[in-house]
Write a protein that holds these residues in place. Structure first.
Motif, PDB file in Angstrom:
ATOM      1  N   ARG A  83       3.442  -1.287   9.134  1.00 50.24           N
ATOM      2  CA  ARG A  83       3.493  -1.306   7.677  1.00 50.24           C
ATOM      3  C   ARG A  83       4.577  -2.230   7.140  1.00 50.24           C
ATOM      4  O   ARG A  83       4.397  -2.854   6.095  1.00 50.24           O
ATOM      5  N   GLU A  99       9.143   9.485   4.537  1.00 52.93           N
ATOM      6  CA  GLU A  99       7.727   9.744   4.268  1.00 52.93           C
ATOM      7  C   GLU A  99       6.918   9.891   5.541  1.00 52.93           C
ATOM      8  O   GLU A  99       5.977  10.702   5.589  1.00 52.93           O
ATOM      9  N   VAL A 137       2.103   7.027   1.491  1.00 49.37           N
ATOM     10  CA  VAL A 137       1.366   8.276   1.717  1.00 49.37           C
ATOM     11  C   VAL A 137      -0.057   7.964   2.164  1.00 49.37           C
ATOM     12  O   VAL A 137      -0.583   8.581   3.106  1.00 49.37           O
ATOM     13  N   ALA A 138      -0.696   6.986   1.516  1.00 47.72           N
ATOM     14  CA  ALA A 138      -2.056   6.606   1.908  1.00 47.72           C
ATOM     15  C   ALA A 138      -2.067   6.060   3.335  1.00 47.72           C
ATOM     16  O   ALA A 138      -2.951   6.390   4.132  1.00 47.72           O
ATOM     17  N   THR A 196       0.843  -1.193   0.000  1.00 45.32           N
ATOM     18  CA  THR A 196       0.000   0.000   0.000  1.00 45.32           C
ATOM     19  C   THR A 196       0.878   1.242   0.000  1.00 45.32           C
ATOM     20  O   THR A 196       1.947   1.260   0.600  1.00 45.32           O
ATOM     21  N   SER A 197       0.451   2.274  -0.675  1.00 38.93           N
ATOM     22  CA  SER A 197       1.218   3.514  -0.739  1.00 38.93           C
ATOM     23  C   SER A 197       1.489   4.048   0.653  1.00 38.93           C
ATOM     24  O   SER A 197       0.598   4.120   1.496  1.00 38.93           O
TER      25      SER A 197
END
Length: 317
Positions: A194, A257, A145-146, A142-143
């Motif tokens: 993540r 990020e 940023v998302a 998954t990104s």
């Protein structure tokens, strides 16, 4: 006047001619075709990788800024002044400490969670095992940023799900991302959630390569489950542990990020990372200083990787 040729030289030239004549037909054409096929890659690598690296090395020993782009070869050579400036920069020192905190806490925690999940999937969980694997690995693809945006909503002090759940049990949750105490642990928790999926898949592959006969023999000798894991599984997993440790540490040393999206380096620079500070200096137009910072990060990554190989690699008897 003629020059005599030694027997050794004559033999060498004859061998060279013989080797060229003994090459199969079309070998030279295939060699030229190979170079022709690799030429696009070599050109792209030279233009987009090798030349920028050489240029950044040049930038790091000069005082180049965005005002000098029209005349990049007329800047002042300052040797290692930019590197010395970094050690005297209080913001960069804070960023380095934040990065060290993120790595020293995040890497062991990520590996522990990943290994625990891998052991559970390998032995404890039998039904819907593939579903669990997919669920644990989904955040990785998954990104970032998302993911960061979703976690910002989850950790919102007033309407976030985390504080809402804590309120149900009578706990007044803090301002997770607005507190100098809780901002970095929040980023670490998000990073672990993540990234542990990748390490889990690698650990799972390593666990499946452990011979079951060794566990059976240890069990016959009276070893319990923990003793079998510590004395049988972990030594065999040592190369896997080294690989996961190195790759995870390299990624966490460059973390960018998470603070960029979630906290913008705040509050009070408590979450700014070395990579984020380098990016800020580049965006401010301090290209020489930013290049020097990037090479300092590279040196730290190389040192940390060497130490991991030194202490985690298998020792020869």
């Amino acid at each position: 006047m003629t020059t005599a040729t030694s027997p050794r030289q004559g033999t060498g030239s004859r061998d060279a001619r013989r080797s060229r004549s003994s090459r199969p037909p079309g070998a030279a054409r295939e060699e030229r075709a190979g170079w022709l096929l690799t030429l696009p890659f070599l050109l792209l690598f030279g233009i987009f990788t090798a030349w920028p690296v050489i240029q950044s090395v040049f930038f790091s020993v000069t005082d180049i800024t965005n005002r000098d782009l029209r005349t990049p070869f007329q800047v002042n050579f300052v040797a290692f002044e930019q590197y010395a400036k970094a050690f005297g920069d209080p913001v960069f020192r804070q960023a380095a400490l934040n990065t060290a905190y993120f790595v020293l806490v995040g890497v062991p925690l990520t590996m522990t969670v990943a290994l625990a999940a891998a052991v559970a999937l390998n032995t404890g969980i039998t039904r819907f095992r593939s579903v669990y694997r997919l669920g644990f690995y989904t955040p990785v693809i998954t990104s970032i940023v998302a993911v960061a945006v979703v976690w910002r909503f989850l950790l919102h002090p007033d309407s976030g799900l985390v504080n809402t759940v804590l309120g149900w049990v009578g706990i007044d949750g803090p301002n997770w991302l607005g507190s100098t105490t809780w901002a970095m642990p929040s980023l670490i928790a998000m990073a672990v959630w993540r990234n542990f999926g990748t390490a889990m898949i690698i650990f799972l592959a390593g666990l499946q390569s452990v011979p079951q006969q060794l566990h059976e023999a240890a069990a016959i000798d009276g070893a319990n489950a923990w003793q079998r894991f510590r004395n049988v599984t972990v030594p065999i997993l040592r190369p896997t542990i080294l690989f996961v440790s190195v790759t995870t540490a390299i990624g966490y040393l460059q973390f960018f990020e998470e603070p960029f999206v979630m906290t913008q380096g705040g509050p009070l620079n408590s979450t700014i990372s070395a990579s984020m500070y380098t990016y800020q200096q580049f965006s401010f137009g301090n290209y020489g200083y930013a290049a020097a910072l990037s090479y300092l990060i590279f040196v730290v990554i190389a040192i940390v990787t060497a130490l991991q190989f030194r202490f985690l690699s298998e020792k020869e008897d």
